[in-house]
Design a protein around this motif. Structure first.
Motif, mmCIF file in Angstrom:
data_model
loop_
_atom_site.group_PDB
_atom_site.id
_atom_site.type_symbol
_atom_site.label_atom_id
_atom_site.label_comp_id
_atom_site.label_asym_id
_atom_site.label_seq_id
_atom_site.Cartn_x
_atom_site.Cartn_y
_atom_site.Cartn_z
ATOM 1 N N LEU A 196 -55.128 67.706 -43.183
ATOM 2 C CA LEU A 196 -55.075 68.702 -41.989
ATOM 3 C C LEU A 196 -55.991 69.956 -42.390
ATOM 4 C CD1 LEU A 196 -54.287 69.995 -39.115
ATOM 5 C CD2 LEU A 196 -52.022 70.700 -40.212
ATOM 6 N N ASP A 197 -55.808 70.452 -43.446
ATOM 7 C CA ASP A 197 -56.472 71.614 -44.030
ATOM 8 C C ASP A 197 -58.063 71.276 -44.094
ATOM 9 O OD1 ASP A 197 -54.286 73.218 -44.091
ATOM 10 O OD2 ASP A 197 -54.066 73.238 -46.434
ATOM 11 N N GLY A 198 -58.184 70.199 -44.419
ATOM 12 C CA GLY A 198 -59.696 69.591 -44.366
ATOM 13 C C GLY A 198 -60.212 69.530 -42.988
ATOM 14 N N PHE A 199 -59.476 69.021 -42.024
ATOM 15 C CA PHE A 199 -59.903 69.173 -40.635
ATOM 16 C C PHE A 199 -60.020 70.693 -40.288
ATOM 17 C CE2 PHE A 199 -58.244 70.207 -36.359
ATOM 18 C CZ PHE A 199 -58.705 69.249 -35.473
ATOM 19 N N ARG A 200 -59.073 71.612 -40.703
ATOM 20 C CA ARG A 200 -59.218 72.987 -40.119
ATOM 21 C C ARG A 200 -60.353 73.657 -40.602
ATOM 22 N NH1 ARG A 200 -54.248 74.734 -37.607
ATOM 23 N NH2 ARG A 200 -52.550 73.823 -38.685
ATOM 24 N N ALA B 193 -63.287 72.181 -41.506
ATOM 25 C CA ALA B 193 -64.459 71.524 -41.052
ATOM 26 C C ALA B 193 -64.631 72.237 -39.608
ATOM 27 C CB ALA B 193 -64.375 69.968 -40.946
ATOM 28 N N MET B 194 -63.459 72.493 -38.903
ATOM 29 C CA MET B 194 -63.646 72.955 -37.317
ATOM 30 C C MET B 194 -64.150 74.579 -37.525
ATOM 31 S SD MET B 194 -62.757 70.527 -35.121
ATOM 32 C CE MET B 194 -62.286 71.267 -33.934
ATOM 33 N N GLY B 195 -63.547 75.141 -38.591
ATOM 34 C CA GLY B 195 -63.979 76.476 -38.693
ATOM 35 C C GLY B 195 -65.330 76.799 -39.173
ATOM 36 N N MET B 196 -65.882 75.699 -40.073
ATOM 37 C CA MET B 196 -67.201 75.964 -40.492
ATOM 38 C C MET B 196 -68.296 75.546 -39.388
ATOM 39 S SD MET B 196 -66.699 73.942 -44.117
ATOM 40 C CE MET B 196 -68.311 74.076 -44.765
ATOM 41 N N ALA B 197 -67.739 74.860 -38.377
ATOM 42 C CA ALA B 197 -68.517 74.507 -37.171
ATOM 43 C C ALA B 197 -68.508 75.411 -36.233
ATOM 44 C CB ALA B 197 -68.144 73.029 -36.744
ATOM 45 N N GLY B 198 -67.394 76.593 -36.223
ATOM 46 C CA GLY B 198 -67.261 77.520 -35.397
ATOM 47 C C GLY B 198 -66.558 77.010 -34.240
ATOM 48 N N LEU B 199 -65.656 75.929 -34.345
ATOM 49 C CA LEU B 199 -64.893 75.263 -33.313
ATOM 50 C C LEU B 199 -63.507 75.800 -33.425
ATOM 51 C CD1 LEU B 199 -66.775 71.512 -33.467
ATOM 52 C CD2 LEU B 199 -67.038 73.665 -31.756
ATOM 53 N N GLU B 200 -62.911 76.035 -32.209
ATOM 54 C CA GLU B 200 -61.684 76.270 -31.942
ATOM 55 C C GLU B 200 -60.712 75.190 -32.063
ATOM 56 O OE1 GLU B 200 -60.016 79.078 -29.564
ATOM 57 O OE2 GLU B 200 -61.643 80.782 -29.680
ATOM 58 N N VAL C 156 -53.069 69.968 -32.525
ATOM 59 C CA VAL C 156 -52.553 69.400 -33.820
ATOM 60 C C VAL C 156 -51.214 68.775 -33.828
ATOM 61 C CG1 VAL C 156 -51.833 70.253 -36.117
ATOM 62 C CG2 VAL C 156 -53.874 71.118 -35.265
ATOM 63 N N SER C 157 -51.147 67.666 -34.067
ATOM 64 C CA SER C 157 -49.822 67.066 -34.045
ATOM 65 C C SER C 157 -49.524 66.068 -35.474
ATOM 66 C CB SER C 157 -49.689 66.007 -32.868
ATOM 67 O OG SER C 157 -50.588 65.071 -32.931
ATOM 68 N N PHE C 158 -48.102 65.973 -35.622
ATOM 69 C CA PHE C 158 -47.763 65.215 -36.738
ATOM 70 C C PHE C 158 -47.184 63.975 -36.585
ATOM 71 C CE2 PHE C 158 -47.862 69.781 -37.868
ATOM 72 C CZ PHE C 158 -48.336 69.796 -39.188
ATOM 73 N N GLY C 159 -47.792 62.831 -37.042
ATOM 74 C CA GLY C 159 -46.925 61.608 -36.827
ATOM 75 C C GLY C 159 -46.243 60.988 -38.063
ATOM 76 N N ASP C 160 -46.037 59.625 -38.173
ATOM 77 C CA ASP C 160 -45.076 59.071 -39.273
ATOM 78 C C ASP C 160 -46.040 58.353 -40.012
ATOM 79 O OD1 ASP C 160 -45.822 57.233 -37.358
ATOM 80 O OD2 ASP C 160 -43.615 56.740 -36.757
ATOM 81 N N PHE C 161 -47.361 58.153 -39.743
ATOM 82 C CA PHE C 161 -48.390 57.165 -40.545
ATOM 83 C C PHE C 161 -48.140 55.983 -39.988
ATOM 84 C CE2 PHE C 161 -48.812 59.875 -44.388
ATOM 85 C CZ PHE C 161 -50.239 60.608 -44.022
#
Lengths: 343, 343
Positions: free
Chosen positions: A204-208, A210-217, A223-228
């Motif tokens: 999730l932090d990697g996702f955040r 990458a989104m931040g670096m691309a200037g995307l909100e 953001v949701s949590f599953g059970d794999f």
């Protein structure tokens, strides 16, 4: 006795005879405890175990095994990636003329107490544990029998004093998201794993990032949590696809969750990748056989088990202390990702 | 010696001492051969093995094992259904306080010769072999060591003198085809497995019988042979869907082949099940997670392994001879089948 004393002086090790004397039992009783035999009373066993631990007793490894075994222990065999780990362990075991013993035991957190008794009787070359942690008692029992052990820890939460093999979860989450950004997506949602697993948080932090670096909100609800597992992925995806502004891409956090996303897309009448892009995580064998084949983050499961088994063999030969090995993840682009539909 | 003679008189068994005398070696050499030790010359080993075989020597089973093992041997672990078999063996082993040793060895037909040496050293409770046949020499070596073995044979081609567990392939093929007929399909094609495996032929014959009973013809080109893998299924389905009169339903012969059919349908722009119905075979775990979820013939793999392991335990306790157990298959209707499109 003189020999035993000299041995201790030489290498700082306590002998069985000393442990027996201190415990007020015979040497053969101490030996029975070491070998995991059941014909010793529980109080005696506990007393002997404690003394072995206090003195840091280390059995001298046998130089040759009649029938060498490498153990691998899983909390559950249902997992699709268990087979990849087994294959990795089997590859290395075979190279060294050893066989793989497989046990399903306990929960995600630790094997059942009964498992340890079996291991002490079998005296394997070493043990690969697919658990994020290990009770202190189990560690001590394995150490006093000079049975090396390594944790394979895809959950990314290793204990500092235990050798372990993991993979780069944060970098994997980053790579998956960057790929979607590069395809042109701006509305990207994530279904990561359970909230109490470090690997879920790292992805999730990697996702955040990458989104931040691309200037995307990241819109609310994205953001949701599953059970794999498949069903969790399907349920979360149904929610995401029902949002007023639905995402054009979903990073599914695991391949099984991605299967659930594919099913949710089908139910919503959305074509993948034309209407919705999907990225998985793990690259289990079925990822290449879904329709369409899944773009995913390759977690080198087989290689992780190979490295773990190699570590055991090295520790057996040379001794050695806790090491943490983290293998790289890599993005595999297949057919479930494409540019977003024209707005 | 008197004791040994009396023992032989009593139960008609040859003793180690007699074999040693006849071979002109020491009893300890015979014992080394029995235990699979490597420090015996090849000619001596062969001579001793031959004498053990000639006299039908049977080691008296140990009454208790220090660390009981159940072995399971596969030609390849890649197969999706290997995990189901492992779980079955593990379930029964666990019940009996035993552990599962896993080996990948040899080809579809028999394990590598090196495998047998390991087994003789490990002296497991018994061996489950996922092979359709077994070299005579291996059978004799296992028998003389009183190590029971059972073949799990999804290929449906067991040897008569070996205990085996299989499943009802013909009935499975019949049930899959009947279901499609009952949905209203008349143009039904089959992709069965390799031509040299009896299970492929049995499933095909079940298909033919169901078609015949429904008074339906099998058009030319509607019967093809795959390899039980995804790619083979995809390739055959691409051919079937390119026919001038293409089928409205395909019985795919295995779930992996069905995955290939789903992909071929996607490439052809056909919706499953609206434009094309698909039935798999095996019911491996992913069959429920495909989009749409796969209608398939359930092969009770886990139960087959459980039965095989139970047979070992019984043979170990009571002795016993070759038995063939064939478990029923059953159709599982999910979402990949529906009535054919209106003509």
């Amino acid at each position: 006795m003189l020999h035993a004393m000299r041995e201790e002086e030489e290498n700082g090790r306590v002998t069985l005879a000393q442990v027996a004397e201190e415990a007020g039992v015979s040497v053969s009783t101490v030996s029975k405890v070491l070998n995991g035999r059941q014909d010793v009373s529980r109080p005696t066993r506990l007393k002997v175990e404690r003394l072995l631990e206090v003195h840091g007793y280390q059995r001298t490894p046998k130089s040759a095994w009649e029938a060498p075994l490498v153990e691998i222990v899983f909390p559950e065999l249902d997992n699709l990636w268990a087979m990849e780990l087994i294959k990795g362990a089997e590859n290395v075991a075979k190279e060294h003329g050893a066989s793989v013993v497989l046990t399903e035991s306990g929960t995600r957190h630790a094997p059942d107490p009964s498992w340890i008794e079996g291991v002490l009787r079998r005296r394997p070359l070493g043990v690969v544990l697919v658990f994020s942690s290990l009770p202190l008692e189990v560690k001590q029992q394995l150490r006093s029998r000079a049975i090396p052990f390594v944790i394979i820890d895809p959950a990314g939460d290793p204990e500092p004093d235990v050798p372990s093999v993991g993979s780069a979860n944060w970098a994997g989450g980053l790579a998956a998201t960057r790929h979607l950004v590069e395809c042109g997506h701006r509305r990207i949602a994530i279904i990561t794993g359970p909230e109490d697993m470090l690997c879920s948080l790292a992805r999730l932090d990697g996702f955040r990032s990458a989104m931040g670096m691309a200037g995307l909100e990241i819109p609310p609800g994205y953001v949701s949590f599953g059970d794999f597992h498949v069903e969790g992925g399907r349920r979360r995806a149904m929610e995401l696809l029902a949002l007023p502004e639905r995402p054009t891409a979903i990073f599914a956090g695991s391949d099984l969750q991605a299967l659930g996303v594919l099913e949710a897309a089908r139910v919503h009448g959305l074509k993948v990748p034309d209407d919705l892009s999907v990225v998985g995580y793990d690259d289990v064998p079925i990822a290449q056989w879904t329709s369409p084949a899944l773009t995913t983050v390759h977690q080198p499961l087989r290689q992780m088990a190979e490295e773990a088994a190699q570590m055991l063999i090295r520790m057996r030969a040379e001794g050695g202390s806790a090491a943490r090995l983290e293998l790289a993840t890599s993005l595999v682009v297949r057919k479930s990702t494409a540019p977003p539909p024209a707005a």
